[in-house]
Each structure stands twice: as C-alpha cells, then as structure tokens.
Design a protein around this motif. Sequence first.
Motif, PDB file in Angstrom:
ATOM      1  N   TYR A  22       0.866  -1.179   0.000  1.00 37.92           N
ATOM      2  CA  TYR A  22       0.000   0.000   0.000  1.00 37.92           C
ATOM      3  C   TYR A  22       0.902   1.227   0.000  1.00 37.92           C
ATOM      4  N   PHE A  23       0.709   2.063  -1.019  1.00 38.77           N
ATOM      5  CA  PHE A  23       1.465   3.300  -1.159  1.00 38.77           C
ATOM      6  C   PHE A  23       0.605   4.488  -0.752  1.00 38.77           C
ATOM      7  N   CYS A  24       1.236   5.491  -0.190  1.00 45.29           N
ATOM      8  CA  CYS A  24       0.561   6.767   0.027  1.00 45.29           C
ATOM      9  C   CYS A  24       1.143   7.790  -0.933  1.00 45.29           C
ATOM     10  N   ALA A  25       0.230   8.570  -1.513  1.00 47.28           N
ATOM     11  CA  ALA A  25       0.602   9.716  -2.344  1.00 47.28           C
ATOM     12  C   ALA A  25       0.348  10.960  -1.499  1.00 47.28           C
ATOM     13  N   ILE A  26       0.894  12.061  -1.914  1.00 48.96           N
ATOM     14  CA  ILE A  26       0.737  13.303  -1.161  1.00 48.96           C
ATOM     15  C   ILE A  26      -0.680  13.826  -1.329  1.00 48.96           C
ATOM     16  N   GLY A  27      -1.411  13.912  -0.222  1.00 46.74           N
ATOM     17  CA  GLY A  27      -2.757  14.454  -0.248  1.00 46.74           C
ATOM     18  C   GLY A  27      -2.721  15.962  -0.452  1.00 46.74           C
ATOM     19  N   GLY A  28      -3.735  16.490  -1.110  1.00 46.03           N
ATOM     20  CA  GLY A  28      -3.828  17.927  -1.328  1.00 46.03           C
ATOM     21  C   GLY A  28      -2.953  18.449  -2.446  1.00 46.03           C
ATOM     22  N   ALA A  29      -2.347  17.540  -3.192  1.00 44.14           N
ATOM     23  CA  ALA A  29      -1.450  17.950  -4.274  1.00 44.14           C
ATOM     24  C   ALA A  29      -1.887  17.334  -5.599  1.00 44.14           C
ATOM     25  N   GLY A  30      -3.191  17.359  -5.850  1.00 46.73           N
ATOM     26  CA  GLY A  30      -3.735  16.738  -7.059  1.00 46.73           C
ATOM     27  C   GLY A  30      -3.211  17.323  -8.354  1.00 46.73           C
ATOM     28  N   ALA A  31      -2.994  18.634  -8.376  1.00 38.85           N
ATOM     29  CA  ALA A  31      -2.473  19.259  -9.596  1.00 38.85           C
ATOM     30  C   ALA A  31      -1.044  18.805  -9.854  1.00 38.85           C
ATOM     31  N   LEU A  32      -0.276  18.643  -8.790  1.00 42.70           N
ATOM     32  CA  LEU A  32       1.101  18.155  -8.921  1.00 42.70           C
ATOM     33  C   LEU A  32       1.110  16.698  -9.378  1.00 42.70           C
ATOM     34  N   ALA A  33       0.237  15.873  -8.785  1.00 46.70           N
ATOM     35  CA  ALA A  33       0.154  14.463  -9.174  1.00 46.70           C
ATOM     36  C   ALA A  33      -0.211  14.329 -10.651  1.00 46.70           C
ATOM     37  N   ALA A  34      -1.087  15.195 -11.131  1.00 45.55           N
ATOM     38  CA  ALA A  34      -1.525  15.135 -12.528  1.00 45.55           C
ATOM     39  C   ALA A  34      -0.366  15.313 -13.499  1.00 45.55           C
ATOM     40  N   LYS A  35       0.687  15.994 -13.084  1.00 44.92           N
ATOM     41  CA  LYS A  35       1.845  16.197 -13.959  1.00 44.92           C
ATOM     42  C   LYS A  35       2.586  14.898 -14.247  1.00 44.92           C
ATOM     43  N   CYS A  36       2.326  13.859 -13.435  1.00 51.72           N
ATOM     44  CA  CYS A  36       2.964  12.554 -13.637  1.00 51.72           C
ATOM     45  C   CYS A  36       2.100  11.619 -14.478  1.00 51.72           C
ATOM     46  N   ILE A  37       0.958  12.100 -14.944  1.00 56.45           N
ATOM     47  CA  ILE A  37       0.033  11.271 -15.711  1.00 56.45           C
ATOM     48  C   ILE A  37       0.114  11.660 -17.183  1.00 56.45           C
ATOM     49  N   GLU A  38       0.518  10.693 -18.007  1.00 59.56           N
ATOM     50  CA  GLU A  38       0.717  10.951 -19.428  1.00 59.56           C
ATOM     51  C   GLU A  38      -0.499  10.615 -20.274  1.00 59.56           C
ATOM     52  N   GLU A  39      -1.305   9.638 -19.814  1.00 58.18           N
ATOM     53  CA  GLU A  39      -2.477   9.223 -20.578  1.00 58.18           C
ATOM     54  C   GLU A  39      -3.604   8.881 -19.619  1.00 58.18           C
ATOM     55  N   CYS A  40      -4.835   9.119 -20.072  1.00 58.89           N
ATOM     56  CA  CYS A  40      -6.022   8.805 -19.277  1.00 58.89           C
ATOM     57  C   CYS A  40      -7.119   8.331 -20.213  1.00 58.89           C
ATOM     58  N   GLU A  41      -7.675   7.155 -19.911  1.00 57.62           N
ATOM     59  CA  GLU A  41      -8.749   6.598 -20.726  1.00 57.62           C
ATOM     60  C   GLU A  41      -9.832   6.042 -19.805  1.00 57.62           C
ATOM     61  N   VAL A  42     -11.066   6.476 -19.959  1.00 55.10           N
ATOM     62  CA  VAL A  42     -12.182   5.901 -19.214  1.00 55.10           C
ATOM     63  C   VAL A  42     -12.426   4.505 -19.775  1.00 55.10           C
ATOM     64  N   ILE A  43     -12.397   3.486 -18.891  1.00 56.87           N
ATOM     65  CA  ILE A  43     -12.583   2.112 -19.369  1.00 56.87           C
ATOM     66  C   ILE A  43     -13.846   1.449 -18.817  1.00 56.87           C
ATOM     67  N   ALA A  44     -14.489   2.061 -17.800  1.00 62.77           N
ATOM     68  CA  ALA A  44     -15.713   1.463 -17.256  1.00 62.77           C
ATOM     69  C   ALA A  44     -16.497   2.466 -16.429  1.00 62.77           C
ATOM     70  N   TYR A  45     -17.797   2.251 -16.376  1.00 62.31           N
ATOM     71  CA  TYR A  45     -18.707   3.001 -15.505  1.00 62.31           C
ATOM     72  C   TYR A  45     -18.653   4.501 -15.767  1.00 62.31           C
ATOM     73  N   ASP A  46     -18.720   4.852 -17.033  1.00 59.59           N
ATOM     74  CA  ASP A  46     -18.674   6.259 -17.452  1.00 59.59           C
ATOM     75  C   ASP A  46     -19.754   7.098 -16.762  1.00 59.59           C
ATOM     76  N   ASP A  47     -20.871   6.470 -16.422  1.00 62.62           N
ATOM     77  CA  ASP A  47     -21.959   7.194 -15.768  1.00 62.62           C
ATOM     78  C   ASP A  47     -21.579   7.715 -14.383  1.00 62.62           C
ATOM     79  N   LEU A  48     -20.464   7.243 -13.828  1.00 63.33           N
ATOM     80  CA  LEU A  48     -20.014   7.703 -12.512  1.00 63.33           C
ATOM     81  C   LEU A  48     -19.207   9.000 -12.594  1.00 63.33           C
ATOM     82  N   GLY A  49     -19.035   9.526 -13.788  1.00 68.16           N
ATOM     83  CA  GLY A  49     -18.310  10.793 -13.936  1.00 68.16           C
ATOM     84  C   GLY A  49     -16.870  10.687 -13.455  1.00 68.16           C
ATOM     85  N   CYS A  50     -16.485  11.578 -12.538  1.00 70.46           N
ATOM     86  CA  CYS A  50     -15.089  11.574 -12.072  1.00 70.46           C
ATOM     87  C   CYS A  50     -14.733  10.274 -11.368  1.00 70.46           C
ATOM     88  N   GLU A  51     -15.748   9.513 -10.917  1.00 67.69           N
ATOM     89  CA  GLU A  51     -15.471   8.243 -10.239  1.00 67.69           C
ATOM     90  C   GLU A  51     -15.494   7.042 -11.175  1.00 67.69           C
TER      91      GLU A  51
END
Length: 175
Positions: free
Chosen positions: A120-149
């Motif tokens: 179990y890893f912990c990421a830095i809470g409250g730093a979502g914009a910083l975490a996003a800089k480490c994400i190169e690709e994003c694809e919704v693969i299931a449960y699109d009706d849940l929006g951000c979830e």
Amino acid sequence: MEYELNTSELREYAPKLRAGDRVVLSGTVYTSRDAAHKRIVAAIDNSEELPYDIRDAVIYYAGPTPAPEGLPIGSCGPTTSGRMDVFSPRLLDLGLVAMIGKGERSDEVCDAIIRNKAVYFCAIGGAGALAAKCIEECEVIAYDDLGCESVKKLKINKFPLTVAIDCSGGNIFKR
C-alpha cells in the motif's frame, strides 16, 4: 531506500519494499473509488467480466477532475483509502498487487497485504495538480456514468510515492 519501479515489476519487488521507502512509479494504474469498487465486487459476485484484470493490477484511489484543454487529465490527488477497506481484502486475495491512496487502513486490509505479498502506497494528499503532472495518458474504461469516479486507465511516469504498509507488516501509521 529509494526505488524507481514500473508497475509490471511490483509483484517481484513488493516483498523487498519496506514501510517508509520512497518509490517513483511508472506504468499502468487504474482509478477506482467507492462506487466503482461496489460495481467491481458485484461483477465478481455475478461472474461478469471486470473492466481490467485484477491480477497484478495497481488501483489508485482517485477521482480525477476533467482534463483542461491540451492535458490528459485534471487534478488527480488521492482520496481517503479507508473507504475502500470493505472491498480491498477480497481484491487483494484475487491478486491485486498494490493500492495508492492516503490515510490508514484497517487491520483486515493490513492482514490481506501481508497474506498476498502486496503493498500500500501513500501519495501526497492535497497535491492533485502536482500528481496530474505525472500522468501521461487517461482513458475511461468502465462506468462512465459515474463521472469523475468512473474507472480510468492511467499511464503514469515517475509518480512519487511512499510505502505506507509493506508485506512484512511494516506500517508507517503504527510506529
């Protein structure tokens, strides 16, 4: 210790990792929060196909915001992991190798991490914009009706994490 790892190496490296180690992680992770976990477990109960193979997968407890123009994702910080504790032991027993989130976990989750040689890893809470800089690709693969979830497949690159609970029983929350 400090490690630079790919998600495909976690099954091999999990037994070597210790609570407090720092890991810079690259590879594929899947976002999943409460509502998606509920649907995944229902799919397991009904012998339905899952959105991704749980075996050796890494789940990031996050509900990313919509992507600004020109970026793959919006803010993508960790959510409180304890809300998934009711589901996590079962997923770990099915082969989940790692979880990324924030905060403590239940004794049942800790036992399942040890039993399954996971982490179990912990990421830095409250730093979502910083975490996003480490994400190169994003694809919704299931449960699109849940929006951000919805469940998203992310390609991460050098995402900074701390080992919070290791498979030898080490736990940064219980020092």
